[in-house]
Design a protein around this motif. Structure first.
Motif, PDB file in Angstrom:
ATOM      1  N   VAL A  83     -18.432 -26.060 -33.133  1.00 41.36           N
ATOM      2  CA  VAL A  83     -18.604 -26.226 -31.696  1.00 41.36           C
ATOM      3  C   VAL A  83     -18.186 -24.932 -31.005  1.00 41.36           C
ATOM      4  CG1 VAL A  83     -17.851 -27.520 -29.661  1.00 41.36           C
ATOM      5  CG2 VAL A  83     -18.167 -28.707 -31.845  1.00 41.36           C
ATOM      6  N   ILE A  84     -19.064 -24.378 -30.200  1.00 39.30           N
ATOM      7  CA  ILE A  84     -18.756 -23.138 -29.476  1.00 39.30           C
ATOM      8  C   ILE A  84     -18.545 -23.475 -28.010  1.00 39.30           C
ATOM      9  CG2 ILE A  84     -19.556 -20.830 -28.856  1.00 39.30           C
ATOM     10  CD1 ILE A  84     -21.276 -20.870 -31.377  1.00 39.30           C
ATOM     11  N   ILE A  85     -17.384 -23.107 -27.479  1.00 36.42           N
ATOM     12  CA  ILE A  85     -17.018 -23.406 -26.091  1.00 36.42           C
ATOM     13  C   ILE A  85     -17.093 -22.121 -25.274  1.00 36.42           C
ATOM     14  CG2 ILE A  85     -15.207 -24.265 -24.567  1.00 36.42           C
ATOM     15  CD1 ILE A  85     -14.130 -25.898 -26.882  1.00 36.42           C
ATOM     16  N   LEU A  86     -17.748 -22.198 -24.129  1.00 37.61           N
ATOM     17  CA  LEU A  86     -17.776 -21.094 -23.180  1.00 37.61           C
ATOM     18  C   LEU A  86     -16.886 -21.488 -22.007  1.00 37.61           C
ATOM     19  CD1 LEU A  86     -20.429 -20.759 -24.901  1.00 37.61           C
ATOM     20  CD2 LEU A  86     -21.400 -19.627 -22.915  1.00 37.61           C
ATOM     21  N   PRO A  87     -15.578 -21.195 -22.086  1.00 43.17           N
ATOM     22  CA  PRO A  87     -14.639 -21.695 -21.076  1.00 43.17           C
ATOM     23  C   PRO A  87     -14.795 -20.957 -19.747  1.00 43.17           C
ATOM     24  CG  PRO A  87     -13.504 -20.292 -22.632  1.00 43.17           C
ATOM     25  CD  PRO A  87     -14.907 -20.406 -23.125  1.00 43.17           C
ATOM     26  N   PRO A  88     -14.951 -21.679 -18.655  1.00 47.56           N
ATOM     27  CA  PRO A  88     -15.098 -21.014 -17.358  1.00 47.56           C
ATOM     28  C   PRO A  88     -13.756 -20.622 -16.760  1.00 47.56           C
ATOM     29  CG  PRO A  88     -15.283 -23.376 -17.076  1.00 47.56           C
ATOM     30  CD  PRO A  88     -15.113 -23.139 -18.545  1.00 47.56           C
ATOM     31  N   GLY A  89     -13.712 -19.477 -16.098  1.00 48.61           N
ATOM     32  CA  GLY A  89     -12.568 -19.071 -15.291  1.00 48.61           C
ATOM     33  C   GLY A  89     -11.238 -19.221 -15.974  1.00 48.61           C
ATOM     34  N   GLN A  90     -10.314 -19.871 -15.271  1.00 50.71           N
ATOM     35  CA  GLN A  90      -8.926 -19.950 -15.719  1.00 50.71           C
ATOM     36  C   GLN A  90      -8.743 -20.778 -16.983  1.00 50.71           C
ATOM     37  OE1 GLN A  90      -6.013 -20.517 -12.404  1.00 50.71           O
ATOM     38  NE2 GLN A  90      -7.838 -20.704 -11.134  1.00 50.71           N
ATOM     39  N   ILE A  91      -9.683 -21.668 -17.301  1.00 49.20           N
ATOM     40  CA  ILE A  91      -9.556 -22.488 -18.503  1.00 49.20           C
ATOM     41  C   ILE A  91      -9.491 -21.606 -19.742  1.00 49.20           C
ATOM     42  CG2 ILE A  91     -10.749 -24.194 -19.936  1.00 49.20           C
ATOM     43  CD1 ILE A  91     -11.686 -25.557 -17.428  1.00 49.20           C
ATOM     44  N   SER A  92     -10.075 -20.407 -19.665  1.00 51.45           N
ATOM     45  CA  SER A  92     -10.089 -19.519 -20.824  1.00 51.45           C
ATOM     46  C   SER A  92      -8.692 -19.072 -21.227  1.00 51.45           C
ATOM     47  CB  SER A  92     -10.954 -18.294 -20.521  1.00 51.45           C
ATOM     48  OG  SER A  92     -10.378 -17.518 -19.485  1.00 51.45           O
ATOM     49  N   MET A  93      -7.701 -19.219 -20.364  1.00 52.19           N
ATOM     50  CA  MET A  93      -6.337 -18.794 -20.679  1.00 52.19           C
ATOM     51  C   MET A  93      -5.613 -19.790 -21.578  1.00 52.19           C
ATOM     52  SD  MET A  93      -5.125 -17.317 -16.964  1.00 52.19           S
ATOM     53  CE  MET A  93      -3.781 -16.382 -17.671  1.00 52.19           C
ATOM     54  N   LEU A  94      -6.171 -20.992 -21.738  1.00 53.98           N
ATOM     55  CA  LEU A  94      -5.470 -22.071 -22.431  1.00 53.98           C
ATOM     56  C   LEU A  94      -5.989 -22.248 -23.855  1.00 53.98           C
ATOM     57  CD1 LEU A  94      -5.441 -24.608 -19.459  1.00 53.98           C
ATOM     58  CD2 LEU A  94      -3.572 -23.121 -20.223  1.00 53.98           C
ATOM     59  N   PRO A  95      -5.124 -22.690 -24.791  1.00 54.72           N
ATOM     60  CA  PRO A  95      -5.519 -22.868 -26.195  1.00 54.72           C
ATOM     61  C   PRO A  95      -6.311 -24.163 -26.385  1.00 54.72           C
ATOM     62  CG  PRO A  95      -3.222 -23.463 -25.916  1.00 54.72           C
ATOM     63  CD  PRO A  95      -3.685 -22.966 -24.578  1.00 54.72           C
ATOM     64  N   LEU A  96      -7.600 -24.131 -26.094  1.00 55.79           N
ATOM     65  CA  LEU A  96      -8.417 -25.341 -26.042  1.00 55.79           C
ATOM     66  C   LEU A  96      -8.508 -26.048 -27.389  1.00 55.79           C
ATOM     67  CD1 LEU A  96     -11.343 -24.030 -23.794  1.00 55.79           C
ATOM     68  CD2 LEU A  96      -9.273 -25.258 -23.093  1.00 55.79           C
ATOM     69  N   ALA A  97      -8.640 -25.293 -28.468  1.00 57.98           N
ATOM     70  CA  ALA A  97      -8.816 -25.918 -29.781  1.00 57.98           C
ATOM     71  C   ALA A  97      -7.599 -26.734 -30.200  1.00 57.98           C
ATOM     72  CB  ALA A  97      -9.116 -24.859 -30.830  1.00 57.98           C
TER      73      ALA A  97
END
Length: 466
Positions: A83-97
């Motif tokens: 699964v490839i996530i393209l995190p928008p804006g500030q969400i990219s700062m967080l460890p989503l996986a």
């Protein structure tokens, strides 16, 4: 379209900056306090950061990743799919996986991180994803070579802010173990080029990288929230401007452009990014490396303890197989290897560590509790045996289902008697030696203890690209 009920800009700001009636500790504030902590407030700041990470991972799971997980299963994707996530804006700062998902009994999955149920990678934008895929195809067409350049523990010299006296960066004590690991590996096309200490300059790296297929950087890094283009890997030398910065990477011309299949950035906060709200993409070292010509980048969101970072990257290289399989996809690529490395470190026990590395005598005069074990991380056992961990999937089968073990179905009874606090199984490191300690005075080592189960150890690393 996925309905993310309750997730809005205000809630995201709460996760990042903290506050509110729930008492959420914000990621940015807790991170800044932890990063700037000194000997006097290190433990309190570390505890605050641990609390913030665990809280944010739970909220991320509940509000963002659990709905995405449910939607992926409705679409019919097999567990373990990429699964490839393209995190928008500030969400990219967080460890989503690393976000915690609730149990899914209908598919016999326990509560687990999103990146344990799926094979996750990130991309700053569609253009970067397309470029990363093109880089992988070009790498395969060029013979799929694996020439490694490693920069280990660059000696950074900066003036003391109070006295102006030149100060050397703190030496990373496990770089000798990393160097031994690279030289024992048989998967590289040529003998790895290792730039160590004073030799790991920006000039030397920029000269070596155009001919490399893989980069491993183990040293210090810095993230600039105000101007992310100044974020950089701290290379050797006394000039604060002579570093491997985001700006320097993205400005490489065709003659110096990278052709990396993989970059592993094992420095502090190498994944953290700024964001451009207009273009809705993140700016940071992983995105810069992809823009400069790398297909995949493994990097960290926060400072990770050296032993944890070494063990995670060691497992990553152990299972990584970049050789192209059917359709040109790697047999066990960077995203799959990152998933397995995080799972393995999270489940790693003291007993398994004793199986993996040679024990050495305790140095004379060492002031440590009785019963400690000293392991030399540069001396792996000849045929290290990893004991199976119950119902866990085969490490090389990312799609295998896992059954809920009995202990996850019921709560253990609460003992009415207070118990003394248990020590952290890891006392610390000394050179390339890892010191394990018993849970209490007079007790033997707890072989089933999991020293790296806390997300601060395994959740920091994210894979950007393919």
């Amino acid at each position: 379209m996925i309905n993310l009920n309750g997730l809005d800009a205000a809630r995201l700001s709460l996760w990042l900056h903290g506050g509110g009636s729930d008492g959420v500790a914000g990621f940015i504030g807790a991170h800044a306090e932890f990063r700037g902590g000194n000997d006097d407030n290190y433990q309190p700041s570390q505890y605050k950061f641990d609390t913030a990470i665990n809280s944010i991972l739970t909220l991320l799971g509940n509000f963002l990743l659990a709905p995405i997980d449910a939607h992926l299963r409705v679409l019919g994707l097999a567990i373990g799919a990429h699964v490839i996530i393209l995190p928008p804006g500030q969400i990219s700062m967080l460890p989503l996986a690393a976000a915690f998902l609730p149990p899914a009994p209908e598919i016999e999955r326990p509560a687990e991180p999103f990146g344990n149920r799926w094979t996750v990678s990130l991309a700053p934008c569609f253009e970067a994803l397309i470029a990363a895929r093109a880089r992988n195809k070009a790498w395969i067409a060029g013979g799929a070579k694996t020439r490694l350049v490693a920069a280990l523990d660059p000696v950074v010299i900066r003036p003391d802010p109070h006295t102006g006296t030149p100060q050397h960066s703190r030496s990373l004590c496990l770089t000798a173990a990393e160097d031994a690991l690279f030289r024992l590996r048989d998967c590289f096309s040529d003998e790895p080029l290792v730039l160590f200490g004073v030799d790991a300059t920006a000039e030397a790296l920029l000269a070596a990288l155009p001919g490399a297929d893989m980069l491993h950087f183990s040293g210090h890094a810095a993230f600039d929230l105000v101007n992310p283009r100044k974020s950089h890997l701290a290379t050797a030398g006394a000039d604060p401007n002579d570093v491997l910065s985001v700006a320097r990477l993205v400005e490489l011309d065709d003659g110096g452009r990278l052709r990396l299949r993989l970059a592993v950035l094992s420095g502090c906060e190498t994944t953290l990014s700024g964001f451009n709200m207009v273009e809705d993409e993140f700016i940071g070292l992983p995105a810069a490396f992809v823009q400069a010509g790398a297909a995949a980048v493994l990097a960290s969101h926060w400072p990770v303890r050296e032993d944890a970072a070494f063990l995670l990257t060691r497992r990553f290289y152990e299972v990584l197989n970049l050789a192209p399989g059917p359709g040109g996809e790697p047999i066990f690529g960077p995203a799959a290897a990152a998933r397995e490395a995080a799972r393995w470190l999270r489940q790693l026990t003291v007993g398994e560590l004793l199986d993996l590395f040679e024990t050495v005598p305790q140095p004379a005069g060492a002031d440590v509790p009785a019963g400690c074990a000293w392991l030399d991380l540069s001396e792996p056992r000849g045929a290290a045996h990893i004991r199976p961990t119950g119902g866990q999937a085969d490490p090389l089968d990312p799609g295998a289902p896992r059954k809920l073990p009995p202990q996850m179905k019921t709560r253990d009874p609460v003992s009415p008697k207070p118990t003394p606090p248990r020590r952290d199984p890891v006392l610390g490191t000394s050179g390339t030696r890892l010191v394990l300690q018993p849970p209490a005075d007079g007790a033997p080592l707890d072989l089933d203890a999991k020293p790296y189960a806390n997300p601060v150890h395994w959740a920091a690393f994210s894979l950007t690209g393919v």
